[in-house]
Enzyme design. Sequence first.
Site, PDB file in Angstrom:
ATOM      1  N   SER A 110       6.677   5.612  -1.213  1.00 32.33           N
ATOM      2  CA  SER A 110       7.903   4.903  -1.579  1.00 32.33           C
ATOM      3  C   SER A 110       8.639   4.339  -0.371  1.00 32.33           C
ATOM      4  O   SER A 110       9.857   4.156  -0.405  1.00 32.33           O
ATOM      5  CB  SER A 110       8.848   5.816  -2.391  1.00 32.33           C
ATOM      6  OG  SER A 110       8.200   6.267  -3.562  1.00 32.33           O
ATOM      7  N   ARG A 111       7.907   4.093   0.683  1.00 34.19           N
ATOM      8  CA  ARG A 111       8.464   3.511   1.917  1.00 34.19           C
ATOM      9  C   ARG A 111       9.470   4.430   2.611  1.00 34.19           C
ATOM     10  O   ARG A 111      10.226   3.988   3.478  1.00 34.19           O
ATOM     11  CB  ARG A 111       9.119   2.145   1.646  1.00 34.19           C
ATOM     12  CG  ARG A 111       8.135   1.059   1.181  1.00 34.19           C
ATOM     13  CD  ARG A 111       7.108   0.782   2.251  1.00 34.19           C
ATOM     14  NE  ARG A 111       6.230  -0.338   1.937  1.00 34.19           N
ATOM     15  CZ  ARG A 111       5.013  -0.224   1.411  1.00 34.19           C
ATOM     16  NH1 ARG A 111       4.544   0.985   1.111  1.00 34.19           N
ATOM     17  NH2 ARG A 111       4.276  -1.284   1.185  1.00 34.19           N
ATOM     18  N   LEU A 112       9.475   5.713   2.257  1.00 35.49           N
ATOM     19  CA  LEU A 112      10.352   6.673   2.937  1.00 35.49           C
ATOM     20  C   LEU A 112       9.579   7.278   4.109  1.00 35.49           C
ATOM     21  O   LEU A 112       9.283   8.484   4.149  1.00 35.49           O
ATOM     22  CB  LEU A 112      10.834   7.743   1.955  1.00 35.49           C
ATOM     23  CG  LEU A 112      11.736   7.242   0.836  1.00 35.49           C
ATOM     24  CD1 LEU A 112      12.082   8.364  -0.130  1.00 35.49           C
ATOM     25  CD2 LEU A 112      13.008   6.635   1.420  1.00 35.49           C
ATOM     26  N   HIS A 113       9.260   6.428   5.061  1.00 30.36           N
ATOM     27  CA  HIS A 113       8.395   6.811   6.167  1.00 30.36           C
ATOM     28  C   HIS A 113       9.081   7.788   7.121  1.00 30.36           C
ATOM     29  O   HIS A 113      10.314   7.829   7.223  1.00 30.36           O
ATOM     30  CB  HIS A 113       7.976   5.561   6.959  1.00 30.36           C
ATOM     31  CG  HIS A 113       7.449   4.461   6.101  1.00 30.36           C
ATOM     32  ND1 HIS A 113       6.403   4.634   5.217  1.00 30.36           N
ATOM     33  CD2 HIS A 113       7.834   3.159   5.983  1.00 30.36           C
ATOM     34  CE1 HIS A 113       6.154   3.482   4.599  1.00 30.36           C
ATOM     35  NE2 HIS A 113       7.019   2.580   5.044  1.00 30.36           N
ATOM     36  N   GLN A 132       0.847  -1.182   0.000  1.00 27.72           N
ATOM     37  CA  GLN A 132       0.000   0.000   0.000  1.00 27.72           C
ATOM     38  C   GLN A 132       0.884   1.234   0.000  1.00 27.72           C
ATOM     39  O   GLN A 132       1.848   1.317   0.767  1.00 27.72           O
ATOM     40  CB  GLN A 132      -0.903   0.005   1.240  1.00 27.72           C
ATOM     41  CG  GLN A 132      -1.816   1.204   1.370  1.00 27.72           C
ATOM     42  CD  GLN A 132      -2.901   1.227   0.305  1.00 27.72           C
ATOM     43  OE1 GLN A 132      -3.475   0.193  -0.002  1.00 27.72           O
ATOM     44  NE2 GLN A 132      -3.160   2.387  -0.259  1.00 27.72           N
TER      45      GLN A 132
END
Length: 216
Positions: A194-197, A13
């Site tokens: 982009s999973r750069l949380h 997601q």
Amino acid sequence: MELNKENLQNLRQEYRSAELAETDVESNPILQFKKWFTEAVDAQIFEPNVMTLATANSDGKPSARIVLLKGFDEDGFVFFTNYDSDKGKDLAENPQASLVFFWAELERQVRIDGVVSKIDAEASTAYFHSRPAGSQIGASASPQSSVIPNRESLEEKVAQLSTEYKDKEIPRPLHWGGYLVEPTHIEFWQGRPSRLHDRLNYQLVDGSWIINRLAP
């Protein structure tokens, strides 16, 4: 959908709902938790006080389960359980724990590490008697985490206690009560594309909270 390795690996997601900056957060993590928890309640998330509780015994064997947060303040986070349960035994041997809240609808996670102690008996008793009578009977009847012969034996115990305490106050079992998790680390996680949380970590150092950004 047929489950296989490829479609399992492709389950993902993209998180886009919000961001988390150092300028946006409270200097005290308890106040920041209160802010996020209030937003989770206002968003009508199903049981926003659901949290994963992870413990380990003296050998370091980990165990995790879902419990409910029942209070928090500057001292820490409170939950209630059977002291003779597996988690109670772990905490007797190794009084440290981790808590995790995940509010998927807000794309947020909170991780809390801390030292655990029992709350005082009076507070445990007050909360016990605030629960519905059925929950009080259930706590008294269940030897939590112990092997039982069948469902019927548990139901028979419930029926027995229900008759015994009909129209009477149900005493709090001495093996049931609350724990306080006094935090040493609290991390706030906000999902980002982009999973750069975003991850902001509060660490207690000499009585003061230090905030650091962690790589996702």
